[in-house]
Design an enzyme around this catalytic site. Structure first.
Site, short mmCIF file in Angstrom:
data_model
loop_
_atom_site.label_atom_id
_atom_site.label_comp_id
_atom_site.label_asym_id
_atom_site.label_seq_id
_atom_site.Cartn_x
_atom_site.Cartn_y
_atom_site.Cartn_z
N ASP A 116 0.85 -1.19 0.00
CA ASP A 116 0.00 0.00 0.00
C ASP A 116 0.89 1.24 0.00
O ASP A 116 1.38 1.67 1.04
CB ASP A 116 -0.92 0.01 1.21
CG ASP A 116 -1.97 1.12 1.14
OD1 ASP A 116 -1.71 2.12 0.44
OD2 ASP A 116 -3.03 0.98 1.77
N ILE A 170 -1.03 9.29 8.61
CA ILE A 170 -1.81 8.39 9.45
C ILE A 170 -1.44 6.94 9.15
O ILE A 170 -0.90 6.62 8.09
CB ILE A 170 -3.32 8.61 9.26
CG1 ILE A 170 -3.76 8.25 7.83
CG2 ILE A 170 -3.71 10.04 9.62
CD1 ILE A 170 -5.25 8.31 7.61
N HIS A 175 0.20 7.86 4.07
CA HIS A 175 0.77 7.17 5.22
C HIS A 175 2.27 7.41 5.39
O HIS A 175 2.89 6.80 6.27
CB HIS A 175 0.50 5.67 5.10
CG HIS A 175 -0.94 5.34 4.86
ND1 HIS A 175 -1.92 5.61 5.78
CD2 HIS A 175 -1.58 4.83 3.77
CE1 HIS A 175 -3.10 5.25 5.28
NE2 HIS A 175 -2.92 4.78 4.07
N GLY A 207 -5.40 1.82 7.77
CA GLY A 207 -6.46 1.13 8.50
C GLY A 207 -6.25 -0.36 8.55
O GLY A 207 -6.52 -1.02 9.55
#
Length: 290
Positions: free
Chosen positions: A193, A213, A198, A216
């Protein structure tokens, strides 16, 4: 352009060939915190942790299915016929995985991805992207990704099911804390990813965050590992299915407070960010096991 639900649902599934080996599994496990449990005196050599990190003892957490083959299935679903959307409007709303047998440490599979449902939430549309994987011995896993697309609702479609769950009023049977390392997102993204949200502070600022962040799906994997270690004796082969709703963001450096309610063949879980007044980050979360 708005989503053409009829066209998206009628589209032929997209097929891909994927493969993985022990290095992919080990990298994924390290990305979700394997070998770094704070409750162990020497986690890097703990026998339980070595089952996630040492090739001669390796098992595979079912959440690995979300990144197997570098996690390309979701991207394929978002480019399906009838789906013409701005990726900046996309939010990952929920995830589920069901395994049909324990995942092999090394393998190859054929995946098929399709839009399984399109729901109208008025202010947003929800796409359910379903990926099924099978090898020469039969089905391996089924992944469902619930994708919120802001601004694409109001087309008159079905609203869809509600996933909200009322949690027990009593405290859970188990409460564990798992720290998110400052470099956790940088390591996890190596499993496929590459979203700069991120890693890149400038991109994160454009998205409305003061810093990058955590993925998830990294929180998702960390939580499943905590449940496996705490409730299932560290045996990932006992897991049958796992689902969650992403209720909030996690920042690298925070602490996940993972509460579990056990009963029968199911563990109910809620995850909060300890440093932000226990803000909920995973809700409506269940692990089904043998």
């Amino acid at each position: 352009m708005p989503i053409d639900a009829e066209k998206a649902l009628a589209a032929e599934p997209r097929t891909s060939h994927i493969s993985w080996d022990h290095k992919d599994v080990q990298l994924y496990h390290l990305g979700i915190g394997a070998g770094a449990r704070p409750d162990l005196a020497d986690p890097a050599v703990d026998p339980g942790e070595l089952s996630y990190t040492l090739e001669s003892r390796l098992q595979v957490l079912p959440s690995f299915a979300t990144v197997a083959g570098a996690g390309t299935a979701m991207a394929g679903g978002l480019s399906a016929p009838g789906v013409d959307i701005d990726l900046a409007a996309v939010l990952h709303g929920g995830q589920s995985v069901r395994v049909h047998r324990p995942l092999p440490v090394k393998g190859s599979a054929v995946t098929t991805t399709k839009v399984a449902a399109v729901y109208d939430k008025v202010k947003a549309a929800v796409l359910v992207l379903r990926t099924e994987a099978a090898d020469e011995d039969g089905p391996l896993w089924t992944n469902d990704s619930q994708i919120f697309v802001r601004g694409e609702g109001g087309f008159g479609g079905e609203r869809g099911p509600s996933e909200r769950t009322a949690y027990p009023a009593i405290a859970g049977n188990h409460l564990v804390e798992r720290p998110v390392r400052p470099d956790q997102a940088l390591l996890y993204r190596l499993s496929g990813d590459w979203n700069p949200l991120h890693a890149d502070p400038e991109f994160a600022a454009q998205a409305g965050f003061d810093r990058p962040i955590l993925h998830g799906l990294c929180t998702y994997g960390m939580t499943l590992k905590a449940v496996t270690d705490t409730v299932l004796g560290g045996d990932a082969t006992r897991i049958r299915s796992y689902r969650t709703r992403f209720a909030g963001v996690v920042f690298p450096g925070e602490t996940l407070r993972i509460e579990m309610w056990t009963g029968g063949n199911e563990v109910r879980v809620e995850v909060r960010a300890a440093e932000r007044k226990n803000a909920v980050v995973l809700s409506d979360t269940f692990v089904e096991h043998s």
